[in-house]
Design a protein around this motif. Structure first.
Motif: not given
Length: 172
Positions: A148-153, A155-156
């Motif tokens: 899920g970190t790649t998805e958050r990054y 979006q950032m």
């Protein structure tokens, strides 16, 4: 795994962290140091394996895969290669259509020798799509590794660049 870094000059970058580089370089150093300290008379045949592993660790520690985003100047910069010997590309932020997160699974692969089938796993591709129809892959990794970190990054970065993120899920 790559991370987003916020810089003092109001830019952001998406790249491997310093800890990744430091760990690889330290392993290479200590492996070489240990192999030279504990070598015997037949040092060439004994050292060849540690030296090869050390060179691989050294190269991975010097590997650069960086994407920088600068809203003030309206540019996105990609650097790929070894530190000091890399290919740099500059793109205009206004040419970006969207960022894309493609989740897909190749399904099952047959192992012809043993007649077994194995699951190849979910893959995640984070890329940038341009208005011209071109695209550039920013990161490709197993979805489980992303967590899920790649998805958050993504979006950032998209929020910073003021463009959308398109998410797709395909099964082949």
């Amino acid at each position: 795994k790559m991370k987003v870094f916020h810089h003092k000059n109001q830019t952001i970058s998406y790249e491997f962290g310093y800890l990744y580089r430091i760990i690889n370089l330290l392993f290479a150093f200590f492996l070489l140091l240990g192999s030279f300290l504990y070598s015997n008379e037949d040092w060439f045949s004994w050292l060849s394996f540690p030296v090869i592993i050390s060179v691989i660790l050294l190269l991975s520690g010097l590997y650069l895969d960086s994407w920088s985003f600068d809203n003030k100047n309206g540019i996105m910069t990609s650097k790929i290669g070894l530190i000091g010997f890399n290919k740099k590309r500059v793109y205009q932020l206004e040419d970006i259509d969207n960022f894309s997160l493609a989740h897909f699974s190749k399904g099952y692969q047959s192992n012809r020798e043993e007649g077994k089938r194995k699951r190849s796993g979910e893959v995640l591709i984070f890329s940038v799509q341009f208005l011209s129809g071109e695209s550039r892959d920013i990161e490709i990794l197993k979805e489980a590794k992303s967590g899920g970190t790649t998805e958050r990054y993504a979006q950032m970065i998209a929020d910073y660049c003021q463009v959308d993120v398109q998410v797709t899920r395909d099964v082949y």
